[in-house]
Enzyme design. Structure first.
Site, PDB file in Angstrom:
ATOM      1  N   ASP A   1      43.138  42.953   0.339  1.00 60.95           N
ATOM      2  CA  ASP A   1      42.982  42.395  -1.014  1.00 60.95           C
ATOM      3  C   ASP A   1      43.219  40.886  -0.986  1.00 60.95           C
ATOM      4  O   ASP A   1      42.510  40.108  -1.634  1.00 60.95           O
ATOM      5  CB  ASP A   1      43.986  43.026  -1.996  1.00 60.95           C
ATOM      6  CG  ASP A   1      43.368  44.179  -2.776  1.00 60.95           C
ATOM      7  OD1 ASP A   1      42.468  44.848  -2.232  1.00 60.95           O
ATOM      8  OD2 ASP A   1      43.789  44.401  -3.927  1.00 60.95           O
TER       9      ASP A   1
ATOM     10  N   ASP B   1      45.877  47.575   3.526  1.00 59.19           N
ATOM     11  CA  ASP B   1      45.530  47.654   2.104  1.00 59.19           C
ATOM     12  C   ASP B   1      45.876  46.336   1.419  1.00 59.19           C
ATOM     13  O   ASP B   1      45.070  45.744   0.701  1.00 59.19           O
ATOM     14  CB  ASP B   1      46.301  48.816   1.452  1.00 59.19           C
ATOM     15  CG  ASP B   1      45.997  48.933  -0.023  1.00 59.19           C
ATOM     16  OD1 ASP B   1      44.815  48.829  -0.390  1.00 59.19           O
ATOM     17  OD2 ASP B   1      46.948  49.116  -0.812  1.00 59.19           O
TER      18      ASP B   1
ATOM     19  N   ASP C   1      54.515  39.627   7.187  1.00 61.88           N
ATOM     20  CA  ASP C   1      54.853  38.613   6.171  1.00 61.88           C
ATOM     21  C   ASP C   1      54.271  37.258   6.559  1.00 61.88           C
ATOM     22  O   ASP C   1      53.709  36.535   5.721  1.00 61.88           O
ATOM     23  CB  ASP C   1      56.378  38.536   5.941  1.00 61.88           C
ATOM     24  CG  ASP C   1      57.194  38.523   7.211  1.00 61.88           C
ATOM     25  OD1 ASP C   1      56.636  38.710   8.317  1.00 61.88           O
ATOM     26  OD2 ASP C   1      58.425  38.308   7.122  1.00 61.88           O
TER      27      ASP C   1
ATOM     28  N   LYS D   1      55.312  44.930  11.732  1.00 61.41           N
ATOM     29  CA  LYS D   1      56.636  44.487  11.280  1.00 61.41           C
ATOM     30  C   LYS D   1      57.629  44.964  12.340  1.00 61.41           C
ATOM     31  O   LYS D   1      58.553  45.759  12.074  1.00 61.41           O
ATOM     32  CB  LYS D   1      56.928  45.074   9.881  1.00 61.41           C
ATOM     33  CG  LYS D   1      58.191  44.536   9.236  1.00 61.41           C
ATOM     34  CD  LYS D   1      58.082  43.090   8.770  1.00 61.41           C
ATOM     35  CE  LYS D   1      59.411  42.588   8.241  1.00 61.41           C
ATOM     36  NZ  LYS D   1      59.416  41.126   7.981  1.00 61.41           N
TER      37      LYS D   1
ATOM     38  N   TYR E   1      50.579  56.416   3.701  1.00 64.42           N
ATOM     39  CA  TYR E   1      49.671  57.127   2.809  1.00 64.42           C
ATOM     40  C   TYR E   1      49.687  58.636   3.031  1.00 64.42           C
ATOM     41  O   TYR E   1      49.401  59.404   2.124  1.00 64.42           O
ATOM     42  CB  TYR E   1      48.233  56.634   3.003  1.00 64.42           C
ATOM     43  CG  TYR E   1      47.916  55.377   2.258  1.00 64.42           C
ATOM     44  CD1 TYR E   1      48.521  54.174   2.596  1.00 64.42           C
ATOM     45  CD2 TYR E   1      46.993  55.384   1.213  1.00 64.42           C
ATOM     46  CE1 TYR E   1      48.219  53.011   1.916  1.00 64.42           C
ATOM     47  CE2 TYR E   1      46.686  54.220   0.530  1.00 64.42           C
ATOM     48  CZ  TYR E   1      47.296  53.041   0.883  1.00 64.42           C
ATOM     49  OH  TYR E   1      47.005  51.892   0.207  1.00 64.42           O
TER      50      TYR E   1
END
Ligand code: IPM
Ligand code: MG
Length: 366
Positions: A255, A251, A227, A195, A146
């Site tokens: 959700d 983020d 993942d 990751k 970001y």
């Protein structure tokens, strides 16, 4: 006590849901003997319309001068709103990112909790839901993709766009400590998500989280690849207590976690720095399609105000009262349209209410 609350009503349903959270704060104030004073602050599309930019220096100063900031939502329809024809740094979201950075709000807490009364809204199978789930996503909020350098350029006649993902060990350490501190007050489990099989920033993340974990022997912790985490959230959400992760992964996963509770209109969030200051906002967006209709669910904003009472003002008793009132109202059968039973489910004892009525009901129960 007296508290100065900055209020960013914002765009879309923002003003409607923030009005209900203020109503609830005032109700808490009169019941428990506190005074909440409000300063209205412009941010997002409404600020663009009024000033040409999504966040002015005056708005930042007003936020900094507050004890905490309560926010509704910002932004509009990304395909039809004129705000999205502007350069990226002039769009509504840029105001929010700037505010996060200016106020150093590096720790984003997003609780995802399945309410007993709303189990039917959960899209997962009953055997997966089991006794329900209760997790806290701790998202790093001021670093990573970001805020890294980005550019779009021509290279040998071809357009190339670049974003960079950077983390320093200090940025990782401070969010990791927050995550473990929160875990100590919960079920004492941290799942650190990265990751590390691909990214250097994730390998550093893992190393620093391990160092921090050594100071919290009572907390069980594990590493999980992002993942796999996305899969585990729908396969077995009960396994999670605190999910600790970087900005972009957080983020996306937050959700997903909110969808799994079936009710994004119920989920609060807090963005904190290393003082008592915080920015409190619902996890959901500005929902321009239902703005002004008086039907939006104000509960996430009201629960965000409860987080403000707890984290910024140390008013635990008062926060408990708000959370208990929300549960009581659900038990009494009151629902906004987004959490109404679906076709085929029983509606016995269920009453649909609008935004303002929901706020009133919660006040009655405080
Ligand atoms: C969120 C939102 C923001 C983010 C957008 C509006 C910039 O999606 O708070 O999760 O990506 O952080
Ligand atoms: Mg998001």
């Amino acid at each position: 006590m007296d508290f100065q609350v900055g209020v960013i009503a914002g765009d879309g349903i923002g003003p409607e849901i923030v009005a209900e959270a203020r109503k609830v704060l005032d109700c808490v104030g009169s019941k428990f003997g506190h005074v909440f004073r409000y300063t209205e602050i412009l941010m997002g599309g409404c600020s663009i319309d009024a000033t040409g930019v999504p966040l002015t220096d005056e708005a930042i100063a007003a936020a900094k001068a507050s004890d905490a900031v309560l926010m509704g939502s910002i932004g509009g329809n990304t395909s039809t709103s004129p705000w999205y024809k502007l350069a990226p740094e002039l769009r509504p979201e840029a105001g929010l990112l700037k505010l996060r950075k200016e106020l150093n709000l590096f720790a984003n807490l997003r609780p995802a909790y399945l309410y007993e009364e709303l189990k039917a809204a959960c899209p997962l199978r009953e055997d997966i839901i089991g006794e329900g789930f209760d997790m806290m996503i701790m998202r790093e909020l001021t670093g990573g993709l970001y805020f890294g350098a980005r550019k779009t350029e021509q290279v040998d006649g071809v357009t190339v766009a670049t974003d960079t993902l950077t983390y320093s060990e200090n940025e990782i350490r401070r969010i990791a400590k927050r995550g473990f501190d929160i875990a100590m007050k919960r079920r004492k489990k941290v799942t650190s998500v990265d990751k590390a099989n691909v990214l250097d920033s994730s390998r550093l993340w893992r190393k620093i989280v391990e160092e921090v974990a050594a100071d919290y022997p009572q907390v069980a912790y594990e590493h999980m690849l992002v993942d796999n985490c996305a899969m585990q959230l729908v396969k077995d959400p009960k396994q999670f207590d605190v999910i600790l992760t970087e900005n972009m992964f957080g983020d996306i996963l937050s959700d997903e976690a909110s969808m799994v509770t079936g009710s994004i209109g119920m989920l609060a969030s807090a963005s904190l720095n290393d003082t008592k200051f915080g920015l409190y906002e619902p996890s959901g967006g500005s929902a321009p399609d239902i703005a002004g209709k008086g039907i939006a669910n104000p509960i996430a904003t009201i629960l965000s105000a409860a987080m403000m009472l707890r984290y910024s003002f140390d008013l635990d008793k008062e926060a408990d009262a708000v959370e208990a009132a929300v549960r009581a109202v659900l038990k009494q059968g009151f629902r906004t349209i987004d959490i109404m039973p679906q076709a085929g489910e029983t509606r016995d004892g269920i009453v649909q209410v609008g935004t303002a009525q929901m706020g009133d009901k919660i006040c009655e129960n405080i």
